[in-house]
Scaffold this motif. Structure first.
Motif, PDB file in Angstrom:
ATOM      1  N   GLY A  73      51.667 113.885  54.321  1.00 46.87           N
ATOM      2  CA  GLY A  73      50.415 113.222  54.645  1.00 46.87           C
ATOM      3  C   GLY A  73      49.347 113.286  53.587  1.00 46.87           C
ATOM      4  N   THR A  74      49.676 113.799  52.407  1.00 48.25           N
ATOM      5  CA  THR A  74      48.688 113.908  51.339  1.00 48.25           C
ATOM      6  C   THR A  74      48.533 112.567  50.632  1.00 48.25           C
ATOM      7  OG1 THR A  74      49.330 116.198  50.976  1.00 48.25           O
ATOM      8  CG2 THR A  74      48.042 115.146  49.242  1.00 48.25           C
ATOM      9  N   ASP A  75      47.300 112.083  50.547  1.00 45.48           N
ATOM     10  CA  ASP A  75      46.994 110.915  49.730  1.00 45.48           C
ATOM     11  C   ASP A  75      46.533 111.413  48.362  1.00 45.48           C
ATOM     12  OD1 ASP A  75      47.566 109.216  51.837  1.00 45.48           O
ATOM     13  OD2 ASP A  75      45.499 109.207  52.557  1.00 45.48           O
ATOM     14  N   LEU A  76      46.920 110.702  47.314  1.00 48.54           N
ATOM     15  CA  LEU A  76      46.695 111.184  45.962  1.00 48.54           C
ATOM     16  C   LEU A  76      45.805 110.245  45.158  1.00 48.54           C
ATOM     17  CD1 LEU A  76      50.340 112.315  45.171  1.00 48.54           C
ATOM     18  CD2 LEU A  76      48.397 113.793  45.689  1.00 48.54           C
ATOM     19  N   VAL A  77      44.831 110.837  44.479  1.00 51.59           N
ATOM     20  CA  VAL A  77      43.991 110.109  43.533  1.00 51.59           C
ATOM     21  C   VAL A  77      44.632 110.217  42.158  1.00 51.59           C
ATOM     22  CG1 VAL A  77      41.738 109.987  42.414  1.00 51.59           C
ATOM     23  CG2 VAL A  77      41.892 110.509  44.862  1.00 51.59           C
ATOM     24  N   LEU A  78      44.847 109.088  41.525  1.00 50.90           N
ATOM     25  CA  LEU A  78      45.421 109.054  40.188  1.00 50.90           C
ATOM     26  C   LEU A  78      44.311 109.082  39.146  1.00 50.90           C
ATOM     27  CD1 LEU A  78      47.985 106.161  40.804  1.00 50.90           C
ATOM     28  CD2 LEU A  78      48.132 108.574  41.496  1.00 50.90           C
ATOM     29  N   ASP A  79      44.697 109.276  37.898  1.00 47.01           N
ATOM     30  CA  ASP A  79      43.692 109.241  36.837  1.00 47.01           C
ATOM     31  C   ASP A  79      43.310 107.799  36.523  1.00 47.01           C
ATOM     32  OD1 ASP A  79      45.909 108.323  35.459  1.00 47.01           O
ATOM     33  OD2 ASP A  79      46.071 110.058  34.130  1.00 47.01           O
ATOM     34  N   GLY A  80      42.485 107.626  35.511  1.00 49.44           N
ATOM     35  CA  GLY A  80      42.068 106.303  35.069  1.00 49.44           C
ATOM     36  C   GLY A  80      42.609 106.011  33.687  1.00 49.44           C
ATOM     37  N   ALA A  81      41.941 105.115  32.980  1.00 49.49           N
ATOM     38  CA  ALA A  81      42.430 104.678  31.678  1.00 49.49           C
ATOM     39  C   ALA A  81      42.438 105.823  30.672  1.00 49.49           C
ATOM     40  CB  ALA A  81      41.556 103.551  31.159  1.00 49.49           C
ATOM     41  N   LEU A  82      43.525 105.930  29.939  1.00 47.33           N
ATOM     42  CA  LEU A  82      43.607 106.891  28.849  1.00 47.33           C
ATOM     43  C   LEU A  82      43.008 106.306  27.576  1.00 47.33           C
ATOM     44  CD1 LEU A  82      44.677 109.595  27.694  1.00 47.33           C
ATOM     45  CD2 LEU A  82      46.841 108.407  27.243  1.00 47.33           C
ATOM     46  N   ALA A  83      43.447 105.104  27.207  1.00 48.73           N
ATOM     47  CA  ALA A  83      42.992 104.504  25.957  1.00 48.73           C
ATOM     48  C   ALA A  83      41.480 104.306  25.936  1.00 48.73           C
ATOM     49  CB  ALA A  83      43.696 103.171  25.735  1.00 48.73           C
ATOM     50  N   LEU A 101      45.997  99.329  54.107  1.00 46.46           N
ATOM     51  CA  LEU A 101      47.159  98.506  53.794  1.00 46.46           C
ATOM     52  C   LEU A 101      48.357  99.333  53.336  1.00 46.46           C
ATOM     53  CD1 LEU A 101      45.330  95.583  51.957  1.00 46.46           C
ATOM     54  CD2 LEU A 101      46.540  95.434  54.147  1.00 46.46           C
ATOM     55  N   GLY A 102      48.197 100.650  53.296  1.00 49.29           N
ATOM     56  CA  GLY A 102      49.330 101.505  52.961  1.00 49.29           C
ATOM     57  C   GLY A 102      49.299 102.141  51.596  1.00 49.29           C
ATOM     58  N   ALA A 103      48.207 101.956  50.838  1.00 51.05           N
ATOM     59  CA  ALA A 103      48.112 102.565  49.515  1.00 51.05           C
ATOM     60  C   ALA A 103      47.813 104.053  49.665  1.00 51.05           C
ATOM     61  CB  ALA A 103      47.030 101.885  48.689  1.00 51.05           C
ATOM     62  N   ARG A 104      48.779 104.867  49.307  1.00 48.76           N
ATOM     63  CA  ARG A 104      48.648 106.315  49.411  1.00 48.76           C
ATOM     64  C   ARG A 104      48.306 106.957  48.069  1.00 48.76           C
ATOM     65  NH1 ARG A 104      51.936 108.521  53.036  1.00 48.76           N
ATOM     66  NH2 ARG A 104      50.778 110.421  52.541  1.00 48.76           N
ATOM     67  N   LEU A 105      48.493 106.197  46.994  1.00 48.28           N
ATOM     68  CA  LEU A 105      48.184 106.661  45.645  1.00 48.28           C
ATOM     69  C   LEU A 105      47.304 105.603  44.995  1.00 48.28           C
ATOM     70  CD1 LEU A 105      51.635 106.822  46.075  1.00 48.28           C
ATOM     71  CD2 LEU A 105      51.198 108.628  44.402  1.00 48.28           C
ATOM     72  N   VAL A 106      46.080 105.975  44.657  1.00 50.76           N
ATOM     73  CA  VAL A 106      45.114 105.005  44.146  1.00 50.76           C
ATOM     74  C   VAL A 106      44.425 105.602  42.921  1.00 50.76           C
ATOM     75  CG1 VAL A 106      43.056 103.628  44.635  1.00 50.76           C
ATOM     76  CG2 VAL A 106      44.733 104.069  46.452  1.00 50.76           C
ATOM     77  N   GLY A 107      44.281 104.792  41.889  1.00 49.82           N
ATOM     78  CA  GLY A 107      43.590 105.221  40.683  1.00 49.82           C
ATOM     79  C   GLY A 107      43.119 104.014  39.910  1.00 49.82           C
ATOM     80  N   GLY A 108      42.931 104.198  38.612  1.00 43.44           N
ATOM     81  CA  GLY A 108      42.444 103.110  37.774  1.00 43.44           C
ATOM     82  C   GLY A 108      43.305 102.942  36.546  1.00 43.44           C
ATOM     83  N   CYS A 109      43.297 101.725  35.999  1.00 36.54           N
ATOM     84  CA  CYS A 109      44.012 101.450  34.762  1.00 36.54           C
ATOM     85  C   CYS A 109      42.969 101.089  33.701  1.00 36.54           C
ATOM     86  CB  CYS A 109      45.063 100.358  34.990  1.00 36.54           C
ATOM     87  SG  CYS A 109      46.441 100.397  33.806  1.00 36.54           S
ATOM     88  N   CYS A 110      43.236 100.088  32.889  1.00 31.07           N
ATOM     89  CA  CYS A 110      42.396  99.810  31.727  1.00 31.07           C
ATOM     90  C   CYS A 110      40.921  99.631  32.086  1.00 31.07           C
ATOM     91  CB  CYS A 110      42.900  98.553  31.029  1.00 31.07           C
ATOM     92  SG  CYS A 110      44.560  98.717  30.364  1.00 31.07           S
ATOM     93  N   ARG A 111      40.081 100.218  31.247  1.00 37.38           N
ATOM     94  CA  ARG A 111      38.623 100.108  31.317  1.00 37.38           C
ATOM     95  C   ARG A 111      37.995 100.905  32.459  1.00 37.38           C
ATOM     96  NH1 ARG A 111      36.571  97.884  26.665  1.00 37.38           N
ATOM     97  NH2 ARG A 111      34.943  96.721  27.748  1.00 37.38           N
TER      98      ARG A 111
END
Length: 317
Positions: free
Chosen positions: A14-24, A288-298
């Protein structure tokens, strides 16, 4: 089952996970010049301490998953710089060590902290081409050629101890098939995320229906979703996927800008002003079922901090 099931164990609990964001984006903030075919992988060669710093900044912001700086780190790419296969794979391994060092530093500073995971980034063949084709999928290799291209990097990531693989920014169904075979070959847990042509098709035009049918056959695929797409595509695409799979969904879109592969610049995305922010959409995406959410570019640590506040990730009881 895979040798390491940390990701699916957390999701099943049941753990929802926050991902990192943009590396570049953050490396550029630290003064790195990424106008190079190697992109962020260039920094593995020149200033690896900055990669560790960015990972730590995202952990401090509330991320629970760090994605390694191996998106464009391949023997073929490094060969252009005169590096041997062995030297190239050592840099891939270094990307894992840097993320783990940032994790261990965070644990040392925060006893009893939440579980932190390291995802080994497996970018598409289009990233190696460095021509924007990861947003088009307009390249053709045989299944064997795709596997031969990806296998050495995956082996290095697994040997270096990643918790799972992030097969990400995938525009091609044929490439996803090849990567799925490698996930099975290496017995490693993974997520698969795609770039999109629209809310019902990945970039090469393959319907998400076919993508979901492919991935649901492999228990090592712990989650499915999208990344490096405009914000306005996320909600409708998650809605499509929710009707196609019972797997946990992943979403880490761009900030709302669109990349021009010709000029290598970012500009406003049509409609982005009407769809808000990562943090502002988190509740809808989770519904809507997103259990892992973070950011990509910018995206940046401030975006992830706001997202983490809205996601209120929790550990299993």
């Amino acid at each position: 089952m895979p040798r390491n099931t940390t990701l699916s164990t957390l999701l099943d609990a049941g753990t929802d996970l926050v991902l990192d964001g943009a590396l570049a984006t953050e490396l550029e903030v630290h003064g790195c010049d990424l106008d190079d075919p190697l992109w962020s992988a260039k920094v593995l060669l020149e200033q690896p301490h900055l990669i560790k710093q960015v990972h730590r900044d995202y952990f401090d912001a509330g991320a629970s998953v760090a994605i390694t700086a191996s998106y464009q780190a391949t023997p073929a790419g490094f060969a252009r710089r005169g590096l041997s296969v062995e030297e190239s794979l050592e840099l891939v391994s270094r990307s894992v060590r840097l993320a783990d060092e940032a994790r261990q530093e965070y644990y040392a500073a925060h006893p009893g902290a939440r579980s932190l995971l390291v995802a080994g980034s497996v970018g598409p063949y289009g990233a190696y081409l460095a021509d924007g084709s990861e947003y088009r999928g307009d390249y053709t290799l045989s299944s064997a050629e795709f596997r031969d291209f990806h296998r050495p990097r995956i082996a290095a990531l697994v040997d270096a101890g990643v918790d799972f693989l992030a097969c990400e920014t995938l525009p091609s169904f044929a490439e996803a098939e090849a990567l799925l075979a490698l996930v099975t070959e290496f017995d490693v847990e993974s997520w698969f995320t795609f770039t999109l042509r629209d809310s019902a098709r990945i970039s090469d035009g393959t319907p998400l229906t076919d993508v979901a049918a492919l991935l649901r056959t492999e228990p090592r695929v712990a989650a499915v979703g999208l990344n490096c797409v405009p914000l306005e595509l996320v909600t409708p695409a998650l809605g499509t996927l929710r009707n196609l799979t019972d797997a946990p969904l992943v979403a880490y879109p761009n900030s709302g800008e669109t990349y021009d592969a010709v000029t290598k610049t970012w500009g406003a995305s049509e409609g982005a002003g009407h769809v808000g922010t990562l943090a502002g959409n988190a509740a809808d995406w989770r519904t809507l079922g997103a259990r892992l959410v973070g950011g990509c570019c910018r995206t940046n640590p401030r975006d992830i901090e706001a997202l983490a506040t809205n996601m209120t990730p929790h550990e299993p009881s």
